[in-house]
Design a protein around this motif. Structure first.
Motif, PDB file in Angstrom:
ATOM      1  N   LYS A  64       0.844  -1.189   0.000  1.00  0.00           N
ATOM      2  CA  LYS A  64       0.000   0.000   0.000  1.00  0.00           C
ATOM      3  C   LYS A  64       0.887   1.249   0.000  1.00  0.00           C
TER       4      LYS A  64
ATOM      5  N   SER B  93      -9.701   1.951   0.282  1.00  0.00           N
ATOM      6  CA  SER B  93      -8.772   2.958   0.790  1.00  0.00           C
ATOM      7  C   SER B  93      -9.325   3.577   2.076  1.00  0.00           C
TER       8      SER B  93
ATOM      9  N   GLY C 111       3.420   5.745  -6.822  1.00  0.00           N
ATOM     10  CA  GLY C 111       2.569   4.910  -7.659  1.00  0.00           C
ATOM     11  C   GLY C 111       1.109   4.828  -7.282  1.00  0.00           C
ATOM     12  N   GLY C 112       0.659   5.673  -6.363  1.00  0.00           N
ATOM     13  CA  GLY C 112      -0.746   5.642  -5.973  1.00  0.00           C
ATOM     14  C   GLY C 112      -0.928   6.215  -4.595  1.00  0.00           C
ATOM     15  N   LEU C 113      -2.138   6.062  -4.076  1.00  0.00           N
ATOM     16  CA  LEU C 113      -2.423   6.510  -2.713  1.00  0.00           C
ATOM     17  C   LEU C 113      -3.571   5.680  -2.158  1.00  0.00           C
ATOM     18  N   ASP C 114      -3.287   4.941  -1.077  1.00  0.00           N
ATOM     19  CA  ASP C 114      -4.285   4.071  -0.455  1.00  0.00           C
ATOM     20  C   ASP C 114      -4.729   4.560   0.917  1.00  0.00           C
TER      21      ASP C 114
ATOM     22  N   HIS D 142      -7.913   9.727  -6.311  1.00  0.00           N
ATOM     23  CA  HIS D 142      -6.878   8.725  -6.557  1.00  0.00           C
ATOM     24  C   HIS D 142      -7.095   7.442  -5.745  1.00  0.00           C
ATOM     25  N   MET D 143      -8.077   7.443  -4.857  1.00  0.00           N
ATOM     26  CA  MET D 143      -8.242   6.336  -3.920  1.00  0.00           C
ATOM     27  C   MET D 143      -9.273   5.335  -4.424  1.00  0.00           C
ATOM     28  N   LYS D 144      -8.900   4.064  -4.361  1.00  0.00           N
ATOM     29  CA  LYS D 144      -9.769   2.980  -4.811  1.00  0.00           C
ATOM     30  C   LYS D 144     -10.632   2.474  -3.652  1.00  0.00           C
TER      31      LYS D 144
ATOM     32  N   THR E  40       3.058  12.251  -4.103  1.00  0.00           N
ATOM     33  CA  THR E  40       2.912  10.888  -3.581  1.00  0.00           C
ATOM     34  C   THR E  40       2.461   9.932  -4.677  1.00  0.00           C
ATOM     35  N   VAL E  41       1.437  10.321  -5.415  1.00  0.00           N
ATOM     36  CA  VAL E  41       0.900   9.466  -6.472  1.00  0.00           C
ATOM     37  C   VAL E  41       1.927   9.257  -7.574  1.00  0.00           C
ATOM     38  N   THR E  42       2.615  10.303  -7.950  1.00  0.00           N
ATOM     39  CA  THR E  42       3.584  10.220  -9.050  1.00  0.00           C
ATOM     40  C   THR E  42       4.797   9.379  -8.683  1.00  0.00           C
TER      41      THR E  42
END
Length: 291
Positions: free
Chosen positions: A48, A177, A125-128, A172-174, A120-122
């Motif tokens: 994560k 999250s 690779g994401g944000l959980d 950005h959150m799935k 953070t995302v870049t």
């Protein structure tokens, strides 16, 4: 170490010097316990990505260490003056085998909040998981002692930044999250010398419920943790040496808490173990009731 909660951690902090803002762990005479030697991960956050504001020290550092040992990569935000503490947190995260992205700056700046999420995302690779932890603590004697600029700064850091960060992070959150806000027992206790700080923390508790209701259809859980008196650099900023020595003695447990004692709550709320928890405020107060 004893299991007795009254005696399992330090009960006094003698001769602790006061500090100017923003306060540093490096400068504390009695060092807080962030779980460096005790926290054992179980893989609850494997692969994560978490963004933690105020992640350089105190509760934020304890959460960063715990998340890394649970398998997460971590981005931490902090003020430029806290760089030395941030570097130490990064060393602990990397020792756990995870990445740690350092993001200095002031979350009172609205553009910086969006910048934190974007970096953070870049880069990770994401944000959980978003942990809204950074806070400005203000003290007052009477109403006349409340400085208007300081009051506005407290709301900007403690409340407005949380909304801006959630706004930037949510797209950005799935599903699965989590957003975790740090409120305080002061949201309910509201000591007479902390009325501005208490007001911001009350706002955070309400914000947590509102965000939970708003984001639940997207599968994003939102909760808060309400700490009691915790031994972090925020304490030597606002309190006298006499107050520091007996910090937490008025709680049922009879002592201040350590940052390491907060981290498991943040892990629970971020992980699948807390999958049916949203809109809650989890009290970690040494027995002080907040409901």
């Amino acid at each position: 170490m004893t299991d007795d909660p009254h005696a399992s951690r330090p009960t006094r902090f003698p001769d602790e010097p006061q500090q100017p803002r923003p306060g540093l762990t490096r400068s504390m005479r009695t060092k807080p316990d962030h779980g460096e030697a005790s926290y054992v991960g179980k893989g609850l956050l494997a692969d994560k990505v978490a963004l933690i504001t105020g992640g350089d020290s105190g509760i934020g550092r304890a959460v960063a260490i715990a998340y890394a040992r649970e398998g997460a990569d971590v981005a931490i935000s902090y003020l430029v003056d806290e760089q030395v503490d941030a570097e130490e947190t990064r060393a602990w995260v990397e020792k756990a085998g995870r990445q740690c992205l350092l993001l200095p700056g002031d979350i009172r700046d609205r553009d910086h909040c969006a910048h934190l999420v974007k970096r953070t995302v870049t880069e990770l690779g994401g944000l959980d998981v978003l942990v809204n932890n950074a806070a400005a603590q203000t003290m007052n004697e009477g109403l006349d002692s409340i400085d208007d600029d300081e009051m506005q700064g407290a709301f900007a850091a403690n409340v407005f930044a949380m909304i801006r960060l959630a706004k930037a992070a949510a797209p950005h959150m799935k599903p699965g999250s989590a957003i975790i806000n740090t409120t305080s027992e002061q949201a309910k206790v509201a000591g007479k010398s902390m009325i501005v700080y208490a007001a911001t923390k009350g706002a955070i508790s309400s914000l947590t419920v509102g965000l939970s209701n708003l984001l639940a259809p997207d599968g994003i859980r939102v909760n808060a943790v309400a700490p009691g008196p915790i031994w972090t650099p925020i304490q030597p900023i606002a309190k006298s040496p006499e107050e520091l020595e007996t910090l937490g003695h008025d709680t049922p447990v009879g002592r201040a808490g350590q940052p390491a004692e907060l981290a498991p709550a943040y892990v629970l709320l971020a992980s699948p173990e807390g999958s049916y928890m949203s809109g809650n405020v989890v009290a970690v107060t040494g027995g002080v009731p907040i409901s």
